[in-house]
Write a protein that holds these residues in place. Structure first.
Motif, PDB file in Angstrom:
ATOM      1  N   LYS A  60       0.831  -1.210   0.000  1.00 57.07           N
ATOM      2  CA  LYS A  60       0.000   0.000   0.000  1.00 57.07           C
ATOM      3  C   LYS A  60       0.868   1.262   0.000  1.00 57.07           C
ATOM      4  O   LYS A  60       0.614   2.204  -0.763  1.00 57.07           O
ATOM      5  N   HIS A  61       1.891   1.286   0.837  1.00 61.00           N
ATOM      6  CA  HIS A  61       2.767   2.453   0.926  1.00 61.00           C
ATOM      7  C   HIS A  61       3.509   2.698  -0.387  1.00 61.00           C
ATOM      8  O   HIS A  61       3.602   3.845  -0.851  1.00 61.00           O
ATOM      9  N   ALA A  99      -3.137  10.230   7.909  1.00 62.82           N
ATOM     10  CA  ALA A  99      -3.304   9.555   6.619  1.00 62.82           C
ATOM     11  C   ALA A  99      -1.997   8.912   6.186  1.00 62.82           C
ATOM     12  O   ALA A  99      -1.987   7.806   5.619  1.00 62.82           O
ATOM     13  N   TYR A 100      -0.888   9.589   6.443  1.00 62.42           N
ATOM     14  CA  TYR A 100       0.423   9.031   6.109  1.00 62.42           C
ATOM     15  C   TYR A 100       0.653   7.740   6.906  1.00 62.42           C
ATOM     16  O   TYR A 100       1.109   6.741   6.356  1.00 62.42           O
ATOM     17  N   GLU A 113      -5.169  -8.374  -2.197  1.00 64.24           N
ATOM     18  CA  GLU A 113      -5.519  -8.486  -3.618  1.00 64.24           C
ATOM     19  C   GLU A 113      -5.959  -7.132  -4.183  1.00 64.24           C
ATOM     20  O   GLU A 113      -5.556  -6.744  -5.276  1.00 64.24           O
ATOM     21  N   GLY A 114      -6.763  -6.412  -3.427  1.00 65.17           N
ATOM     22  CA  GLY A 114      -7.210  -5.092  -3.867  1.00 65.17           C
ATOM     23  C   GLY A 114      -6.061  -4.103  -3.982  1.00 65.17           C
ATOM     24  O   GLY A 114      -6.000  -3.313  -4.934  1.00 65.17           O
ATOM     25  N   GLN A 115      -5.137  -4.154  -3.033  1.00 59.89           N
ATOM     26  CA  GLN A 115      -3.993  -3.252  -3.081  1.00 59.89           C
ATOM     27  C   GLN A 115      -3.056  -3.602  -4.233  1.00 59.89           C
ATOM     28  O   GLN A 115      -2.495  -2.711  -4.885  1.00 59.89           O
ATOM     29  N   SER A 167      12.785  -0.357  -4.621  1.00 53.42           N
ATOM     30  CA  SER A 167      13.819  -1.345  -4.345  1.00 53.42           C
ATOM     31  C   SER A 167      14.023  -1.526  -2.843  1.00 53.42           C
ATOM     32  O   SER A 167      14.083  -2.646  -2.336  1.00 53.42           O
ATOM     33  N   GLN A 168      14.117  -0.414  -2.127  1.00 56.06           N
ATOM     34  CA  GLN A 168      14.327  -0.476  -0.681  1.00 56.06           C
ATOM     35  C   GLN A 168      13.167  -1.199   0.003  1.00 56.06           C
ATOM     36  O   GLN A 168      13.375  -2.074   0.854  1.00 56.06           O
ATOM     37  N   HIS A 169      11.946  -0.877  -0.379  1.00 53.59           N
ATOM     38  CA  HIS A 169      10.794  -1.497   0.265  1.00 53.59           C
ATOM     39  C   HIS A 169      10.603  -2.952  -0.172  1.00 53.59           C
ATOM     40  O   HIS A 169      10.095  -3.766   0.612  1.00 53.59           O
ATOM     41  N   ALA A 170      11.036  -3.299  -1.371  1.00 58.26           N
ATOM     42  CA  ALA A 170      11.025  -4.707  -1.765  1.00 58.26           C
ATOM     43  C   ALA A 170      11.978  -5.500  -0.873  1.00 58.26           C
ATOM     44  O   ALA A 170      11.683  -6.641  -0.483  1.00 58.26           O
TER      45      ALA A 170
END
Length: 187
Positions: A60-61, A99-100, A113-115, A167-170
């Motif tokens: 999501k982020h 919200a953040y 799945e939706g995200q 890449s970082q979040h992966a």
């Protein structure tokens, strides 16, 4: 219009650069998608490390971040909220901060799945922008403590930043998934 060999060479170099940027973004998006392959929503919400990060929250982020940078590429910082970060009452943060925080977690009414479907749509849009925007166009960055005041980034630099974020979040997702059930993206 007739193209000269020089302009044809420039177009070719620009086309290769754009193709390389899109290909790199797609590759790192795939690493993130691989990290969440085969899990359910409960697992997508599960914390497996001391951090607050979850697999669903990361998807999501990253999608939300991609939307923000795509907007920056087309509109500049004009749509980003101007937040006085030093004056925030963290016990009662403004709506933008709440919200953040929500952008980092998969809420009860959201599904992985939706995200992922949303992320696919966002990625297609970003890829189109990379293929069509002038990569040298620059915009002033939004006001934030992590940006130098008055700094400007080109569309190219925003795409490179987006690539680094993805890449970082992966990588974060790979660690979380390995902690969840031992699956690794690589190795």
């Amino acid at each position: 219009m007739t193209t000269t060999p020089e302009s044809s060479t420039q177009q070719s170099a620009s086309s290769r650069e754009r193709a390389d940027l899109v290909q790199a973004l797609r590759r790192h998006r795939d690493f993130l998608r691989f990290a969440v392959r085969g899990i359910d929503d409960e697992q997508a919400r599960q914390r497996t490390t001391v951090s607050e990060l979850t697999l669903g929250g990361l998807v999501k982020h990253v999608a939300d971040t991609e939307v923000q940078w795509a907007t920056f590429m087309t509109e500049g910082a004009g749509s980003a909220p101007d937040i006085d970060w030093e004056s925030i009452d963290w016990s009662n943060p403004p709506a933008e901060i709440a919200a953040y925080a929500d952008s980092h977690r998969l809420k009860d009414d959201e599904t992985l799945e939706g995200q992922l479907a949303r992320y696919d749509e966002i990625a297609r849009h970003t890829d189109e922008l990379v293929q069509t925007l002038d990569l040298d166009t620059d915009h002033e960055l939004p006001k934030a403590p992590w940006f130098e005041p008055g700094a400007r980034w080109s569309v190219r630099r925003a795409v490179l930043h987006l690539l680094a974020e993805t890449s970082q979040h992966a990588g974060h997702a790979d660690i979380i998934r390995e902690s969840l059930d031992g699956q690794k993206t690589m190795g």
